[in-house]
Design a protein around this motif. Structure first.
Motif, PDB file in Angstrom:
ATOM      1  N   ASP A   3       0.827  -1.194   0.000  1.00 40.77           N
ATOM      2  CA  ASP A   3       0.000   0.000   0.000  1.00 40.77           C
ATOM      3  C   ASP A   3       0.866   1.250   0.000  1.00 40.77           C
ATOM      4  O   ASP A   3       1.921   1.296   0.600  1.00 40.77           O
ATOM      5  N   ARG A  31       3.315  -6.518  16.097  1.00 40.45           N
ATOM      6  CA  ARG A  31       2.555  -7.564  15.410  1.00 40.45           C
ATOM      7  C   ARG A  31       2.585  -8.861  16.218  1.00 40.45           C
ATOM      8  O   ARG A  31       3.636  -9.282  16.709  1.00 40.45           O
ATOM      9  N   MET A  79      -5.491  -3.008  15.827  1.00 42.53           N
ATOM     10  CA  MET A  79      -5.764  -2.672  14.434  1.00 42.53           C
ATOM     11  C   MET A  79      -5.301  -3.832  13.567  1.00 42.53           C
ATOM     12  O   MET A  79      -4.108  -3.961  13.277  1.00 42.53           O
ATOM     13  N   GLY A  80      -6.236  -4.681  13.198  1.00 46.02           N
ATOM     14  CA  GLY A  80      -5.880  -5.857  12.410  1.00 46.02           C
ATOM     15  C   GLY A  80      -4.972  -6.777  13.192  1.00 46.02           C
ATOM     16  O   GLY A  80      -5.248  -7.129  14.336  1.00 46.02           O
ATOM     17  N   GLU A  81      -3.850  -7.164  12.601  1.00 47.23           N
ATOM     18  CA  GLU A  81      -2.903  -8.055  13.270  1.00 47.23           C
ATOM     19  C   GLU A  81      -1.933  -7.300  14.170  1.00 47.23           C
ATOM     20  O   GLU A  81      -1.049  -7.896  14.778  1.00 47.23           O
ATOM     21  N   TYR A  82      -2.099  -5.987  14.262  1.00 47.40           N
ATOM     22  CA  TYR A  82      -1.187  -5.163  15.058  1.00 47.40           C
ATOM     23  C   TYR A  82      -1.866  -4.625  16.312  1.00 47.40           C
ATOM     24  O   TYR A  82      -3.053  -4.321  16.321  1.00 47.40           O
ATOM     25  N   CYS A 186       2.608   3.838   8.864  1.00 44.18           N
ATOM     26  CA  CYS A 186       1.346   3.203   8.465  1.00 44.18           C
ATOM     27  C   CYS A 186       1.414   2.709   7.025  1.00 44.18           C
ATOM     28  O   CYS A 186       0.844   1.659   6.689  1.00 44.18           O
ATOM     29  N   LEU A 191      -1.445   0.049   7.008  1.00 43.39           N
ATOM     30  CA  LEU A 191      -2.532   0.430   7.907  1.00 43.39           C
ATOM     31  C   LEU A 191      -3.086   1.802   7.530  1.00 43.39           C
ATOM     32  O   LEU A 191      -2.340   2.690   7.110  1.00 43.39           O
ATOM     33  N   HIS A 192      -4.393   1.970   7.718  1.00 39.95           N
ATOM     34  CA  HIS A 192      -5.045   3.254   7.483  1.00 39.95           C
ATOM     35  C   HIS A 192      -5.934   3.569   8.689  1.00 39.95           C
ATOM     36  O   HIS A 192      -7.164   3.460   8.617  1.00 39.95           O
ATOM     37  N   ASP A 197     -11.324   3.745  14.846  1.00 37.93           N
ATOM     38  CA  ASP A 197     -10.434   2.717  15.395  1.00 37.93           C
ATOM     39  C   ASP A 197      -9.970   3.041  16.810  1.00 37.93           C
ATOM     40  O   ASP A 197      -9.491   2.159  17.530  1.00 37.93           O
TER      41      ASP A 197
END
Length: 210
Positions: A3, A31, A79-82, A186, A191-192, A197
Motif C-alpha cells: 500500500d 505484530r 488494528m488488524g494483526e497489530y 502506516c 494500515l489506514h 479505530d
C-alpha cells in the motif's frame, strides 16, 4: 506492505479530532502480541491495566498531581494483526531495552515525537534487533543494512513529504517541507487508522514517567 503511504491515509486519528497528540507522543506498532501483554512488557502492573476510552483515561490523568514524576497514559489499540501502543507524552516504546525484547519473534515499529524539539524519529525492530531508523531532521537518510527495506522506506518518505503549513505550496524537496513519519509507518505496515479505530473502549493504564 504494497500500500502507498498516501493511499487513504489521514492524520485525523492523532490530531485534535482523535487522540490529540500534537504536543508529543510515542506510538509503537507490534505484530502478533496481545494488548495486555504489550502493556505488561512495557512494565505496567496487571493491577493498573483496565478498559476505558482514551478520553476517559486522559481526563483521569489530568486530575493527578505529582511532584517528581510525570503522569501519562498508555493504551493498546488493536488494528488488524497489530497492537498500536500509544503513550501520550511517553517514551518507553522507543527504548531499546523495551523494543528489543518485545520484537523477539516478531516486528515492531516505533514513531516518537519529542515534546520539546518536535522532531520525529522512526525505528524498526525485528527479532530483537533494530534494523532501520529515520530521523525527522534528515528524513532522506535511511539507516538500514537491508537494501530492500531502505528502498521501500525512502519511497514512503518521499510520499509522506508535505508542506510546513497547510496553505503552503507542495514542497519540491525535503528542505521545503516536513515528513510525517507516522504516515511512513502506516504505509509500511499497510494500515489506514481512522477515528473509529480509536474512539471506543481500549485496554490501557495511567502510568508515571521519570
Amino acid at each position: 506492505m504494497a500500500d502507498s503511504a498516501g493511499a487513504g491515509y489521514t492524520s485525523d486519528w492523532v490530531d485534535e479530532a482523535g487522540l490529540d497528540l500534537d504536543t508529543g507522543y510515542c506510538v509503537t506498532f507490534v505484530r502478533g502480541v496481545g494488548p495486555r501483554e504489550v502493556l505488561r512488557r512495557l512494565g505496567v502492573d496487571d493491577a493498573a491495566i483496565r478498559t476505558a476510552t482514551w478520553a476517559e483515561f486522559v481526563a483521569q490523568n489530568l486530575q493527578r498531581e505529582m511532584r517528581r514524576l510525570t503522569p501519562g497514559v498508555a493504551a493498546a489499540f488493536v488494528m488488524g494483526e497489530y497492537v498500536v501502543l500509544v503513550e501520550d507524552i511517553g517514551y518507553w516504546g522507543r527504548l531499546p531495552e523495551w523494543a528489543e525484547p518485545v520484537s523477539r519473534g516478531t516486528e515492531t515499529l516505533n514513531v516518537y515525537l519529542s515534546p520539546t524539539s518536535q522532531v520525529e524519529e522512526l525505528s524498526i525492530y525485528q527479532d530483537g534487533k533494530r534494523v532501520a531508523s529515520i530521523s525527522g531532521d534528515e528524513p532522506e537518510v535511511i539507516e538500514s543494512g537491508d537494501a530492500e527495506m531502505a528502498g521501500r522506506l525512502i519511497e514512503l518518505t518521499f510520499e509522506a513529504l508535505g508542506p510546513w503549513n497547510e496553505n503552503d505550496p507542495a514542497p519540491e524537496d525535503f528542505s521545503d517541507g516536513r515528513v510525517d513519519l507516522l504516515k511512513v509507518a502506516c504505509g509500511y505496515l499497510g494500515l489506514h487508522p481512522e477515528i473509529s479505530d480509536i474512539n471506543g473502549p481500549v485496554v490501557g493504564a495511567l502510568v508515571e514517567y521519570r
